[in-house]
Design a protein around this motif. Structure first.
Motif, PDB file in Angstrom:
ATOM      1  N   HIS A 195       0.825  -1.201   0.000  1.00 15.99           N
ATOM      2  CA  HIS A 195       0.000   0.000   0.000  1.00 15.99           C
ATOM      3  C   HIS A 195       0.864   1.259   0.000  1.00 15.99           C
ATOM      4  N   ARG A 196       1.973   1.243   0.730  1.00 14.92           N
ATOM      5  CA  ARG A 196       2.887   2.390   0.673  1.00 14.92           C
ATOM      6  C   ARG A 196       3.400   2.599  -0.742  1.00 14.92           C
ATOM      7  N   ARG A 197       3.700   1.519  -1.433  1.00 16.61           N
ATOM      8  CA  ARG A 197       4.134   1.628  -2.822  1.00 16.61           C
ATOM      9  C   ARG A 197       3.012   2.167  -3.702  1.00 16.61           C
ATOM     10  N   HIS A 198       1.806   1.742  -3.418  1.00 20.83           N
ATOM     11  CA  HIS A 198       0.649   2.211  -4.183  1.00 20.83           C
ATOM     12  C   HIS A 198       0.495   3.727  -4.071  1.00 20.83           C
ATOM     13  N   LEU A 199       0.856   4.298  -2.926  1.00 23.24           N
ATOM     14  CA  LEU A 199       0.722   5.737  -2.707  1.00 23.24           C
ATOM     15  C   LEU A 199       1.886   6.533  -3.292  1.00 23.24           C
ATOM     16  N   SER A 200       2.839   5.840  -3.905  1.00 24.39           N
ATOM     17  CA  SER A 200       4.017   6.517  -4.436  1.00 24.39           C
ATOM     18  C   SER A 200       3.643   7.466  -5.569  1.00 24.39           C
ATOM     19  N   GLU A 201       4.513   8.400  -5.822  1.00 29.73           N
ATOM     20  CA  GLU A 201       4.292   9.398  -6.872  1.00 29.73           C
ATOM     21  C   GLU A 201       4.077   8.730  -8.225  1.00 29.73           C
ATOM     22  N   ASP A 202       4.853   7.696  -8.520  1.00 30.13           N
ATOM     23  CA  ASP A 202       4.757   7.031  -9.821  1.00 30.13           C
ATOM     24  C   ASP A 202       3.350   6.486 -10.065  1.00 30.13           C
ATOM     25  N   VAL A 203       2.858   5.715  -9.100  1.00 31.98           N
ATOM     26  CA  VAL A 203       1.544   5.090  -9.270  1.00 31.98           C
ATOM     27  C   VAL A 203       0.469   6.152  -9.372  1.00 31.98           C
ATOM     28  N   GLN A 204       0.518   7.138  -8.506  1.00 35.66           N
ATOM     29  CA  GLN A 204      -0.522   8.155  -8.498  1.00 35.66           C
ATOM     30  C   GLN A 204      -0.484   9.023  -9.752  1.00 35.66           C
ATOM     31  N   GLN A 205       0.709   9.230 -10.304  1.00 34.23           N
ATOM     32  CA  GLN A 205       0.801  10.008 -11.534  1.00 34.23           C
ATOM     33  C   GLN A 205       0.154   9.259 -12.699  1.00 34.23           C
ATOM     34  N   VAL A 206       0.373   7.959 -12.750  1.00 28.78           N
ATOM     35  CA  VAL A 206      -0.261   7.171 -13.803  1.00 28.78           C
ATOM     36  C   VAL A 206      -1.767   7.111 -13.592  1.00 28.78           C
ATOM     37  N   ARG A 207      -2.204   6.929 -12.350  1.00 31.07           N
ATOM     38  CA  ARG A 207      -3.641   6.869 -12.077  1.00 31.07           C
ATOM     39  C   ARG A 207      -4.344   8.167 -12.468  1.00 31.07           C
ATOM     40  N   ALA A 208      -3.631   9.283 -12.372  1.00 34.82           N
ATOM     41  CA  ALA A 208      -4.239  10.568 -12.725  1.00 34.82           C
ATOM     42  C   ALA A 208      -4.577  10.655 -14.209  1.00 34.82           C
ATOM     43  N   THR A 209      -3.991   9.772 -15.024  1.00 33.90           N
ATOM     44  CA  THR A 209      -4.297   9.781 -16.450  1.00 33.90           C
ATOM     45  C   THR A 209      -5.489   8.899 -16.808  1.00 33.90           C
ATOM     46  N   MET A 210      -6.035   8.167 -15.826  1.00 28.39           N
ATOM     47  CA  MET A 210      -7.098   7.214 -16.120  1.00 28.39           C
ATOM     48  C   MET A 210      -8.458   7.897 -16.183  1.00 28.39           C
ATOM     49  N   PRO A 211      -9.250   7.603 -17.207  1.00 22.41           N
ATOM     50  CA  PRO A 211     -10.602   8.164 -17.287  1.00 22.41           C
ATOM     51  C   PRO A 211     -11.448   7.752 -16.087  1.00 22.41           C
ATOM     52  N   THR A 212     -12.403   8.592 -15.732  1.00 27.28           N
ATOM     53  CA  THR A 212     -13.332   8.310 -14.650  1.00 27.28           C
ATOM     54  C   THR A 212     -14.760   8.496 -15.151  1.00 27.28           C
ATOM     55  N   ASN A 213     -15.718   8.204 -14.288  1.00 24.62           N
ATOM     56  CA  ASN A 213     -17.115   8.379 -14.673  1.00 24.62           C
ATOM     57  C   ASN A 213     -17.440   9.824 -15.038  1.00 24.62           C
ATOM     58  N   THR A 214     -16.752  10.754 -14.410  1.00 19.57           N
ATOM     59  CA  THR A 214     -17.047  12.166 -14.632  1.00 19.57           C
ATOM     60  C   THR A 214     -16.040  12.863 -15.539  1.00 19.57           C
ATOM     61  N   ASN A 215     -14.974  12.177 -15.917  1.00 20.50           N
ATOM     62  CA  ASN A 215     -13.946  12.771 -16.771  1.00 20.50           C
ATOM     63  C   ASN A 215     -13.404  11.696 -17.704  1.00 20.50           C
ATOM     64  N   SER A 216     -13.981  11.590 -18.872  1.00 14.24           N
ATOM     65  CA  SER A 216     -13.602  10.522 -19.807  1.00 14.24           C
ATOM     66  C   SER A 216     -12.322  10.824 -20.558  1.00 14.24           C
ATOM     67  N   THR A 217     -11.866  12.081 -20.527  1.00 12.48           N
ATOM     68  CA  THR A 217     -10.646  12.445 -21.256  1.00 12.48           C
ATOM     69  C   THR A 217      -9.732  13.280 -20.363  1.00 12.48           C
ATOM     70  N   PRO A 218      -9.120  12.655 -19.359  1.00 11.25           N
ATOM     71  CA  PRO A 218      -8.173  13.407 -18.515  1.00 11.25           C
ATOM     72  C   PRO A 218      -6.962  13.830 -19.320  1.00 11.25           C
ATOM     73  N   SER A 219      -6.282  14.862 -18.862  1.00  8.60           N
ATOM     74  CA  SER A 219      -5.092  15.340 -19.568  1.00  8.60           C
ATOM     75  C   SER A 219      -3.961  14.354 -19.351  1.00  8.60           C
ATOM     76  N   TYR A 220      -3.306  13.996 -20.439  1.00  9.10           N
ATOM     77  CA  TYR A 220      -2.225  13.021 -20.377  1.00  9.10           C
ATOM     78  C   TYR A 220      -0.892  13.754 -20.403  1.00  9.10           C
ATOM     79  N   PRO A 221      -0.032  13.569 -19.397  1.00  2.90           N
ATOM     80  CA  PRO A 221       1.295  14.194 -19.444  1.00  2.90           C
ATOM     81  C   PRO A 221       2.155  13.491 -20.481  1.00  2.90           C
ATOM     82  N   PRO A 222       3.146  14.169 -21.028  1.00  3.14           N
ATOM     83  CA  PRO A 222       4.048  13.512 -21.979  1.00  3.14           C
ATOM     84  C   PRO A 222       4.685  12.280 -21.346  1.00  3.14           C
ATOM     85  N   VAL A 223       4.867  11.235 -22.155  1.00  2.00           N
ATOM     86  CA  VAL A 223       5.458   9.998 -21.654  1.00  2.00           C
ATOM     87  C   VAL A 223       6.806  10.268 -21.006  1.00  2.00           C
TER      88      VAL A 223
END
Length: 238
Positions: A195-223
């Motif tokens: 769970h500590r690893r799950h909260l890491s910056e890497d995981v959370q940054q990738v999760r921020a790119t995932m579509p949600t019910n209310t935001n189907s097109t989140p902004s994708y940072p450059p690879v």
């Protein structure tokens, strides 16, 4: 062979589930949930069909108590099951079959339920619930893991521990957290590490790119931006 906890936060439309057992990969057989709908835990002589069909019934608007009655009425081995079922509005029903072994039982307290079988005694279930209630300001994930730790400290599964799992479901079609420890000498501690690893910056940054019910097109940072921020395993552990 198992103890588990199921908690609903109706105001936030979130559900959390956690489980620990001497049974290999227990999380893959026993935990079922659907964002915005509810959750089912099946253990003892677990029956995954109860999880799948239970979510279907909840999705059609059945109350947890009625859904549980219907599920067990159609189950020839209902006496061997231990089942908890909750709807997103916080209603919970739970039942322990008469053949689930000693000691086996459950406790429902508002929007939280705990169940266990082949335990050292009822104090395990009581301690799990008490630990969850003791830290209302903590995150749901931390409260659930604290509850597992407390149950094991109280004696837990009398055969020892082998596997543990944690799920957090927001009002989405996929979980916010879905972590499993399938085979480990200290699975609850390992679950905390994951769970500590799950909260890491890497995981959370990738999760921020995932579509949600209310935001189907989140902004994708450059690879390149993501790659530059990736840490080694050693760095994440430090």
């Amino acid at each position: 062979m198992t103890f588990s906890i199921l908690a609903v936060e109706p105001d936030r439309r979130r559900i959390g589930l956690a489980i620990a057992s001497r049974f290999l990969a227990v999380g893959s057989y026993c935990l079922y949930a659907r964002g915005g709908v509810g959750a089912v835990v099946t253990q003892g002589l677990g029956n995954p069909v109860l999880g799948v069909r239970g979510l279907e019934l909840l999705g059609r608007g059945e109350a947890p108590a009625a859904a549980l009655d219907a599920l067990l009425a159609d189950d020839a081995q209902a006496d061997w099951r231990q089942t908890m079922i909750a709807s997103i509005d916080g209603r919970i029903a739970a039942r322990t079959g008469s053949q689930c072994g000693a000691w086996a039982g459950e406790a429902v307290d508002g929007t939280v339920a705990v169940a266990g079988n082949l335990l050292n005694g009822p104090s395990v279930v009581e301690r799990v619930l008490e630990a969850f209630r003791a830290s209302p300001s903590s995150t749901l994930a931390d409260r659930l893991m604290d509850a597992l730790s407390a149950g094991q400290s109280e004696g837990g599964d009398w055969r020892g521990m082998q596997a543990a799992a944690l799920q957090i479901w927001p009002d989405e079609c996929y979980p916010e957290v879905d972590l499993r420890v399938d085979d480990h000498p200290d699975p609850i501690a390992e679950l905390r590490r994951l769970h500590r690893r799950h909260l890491s910056e890497d995981v959370q940054q990738v999760r921020a790119t995932m579509p949600t019910n209310t935001n189907s097109t989140p902004s994708y940072p450059p690879v390149g931006d993501i790659s530059a921020s990736l840490k080694t395993n050693q760095e994440l552990e430090e």
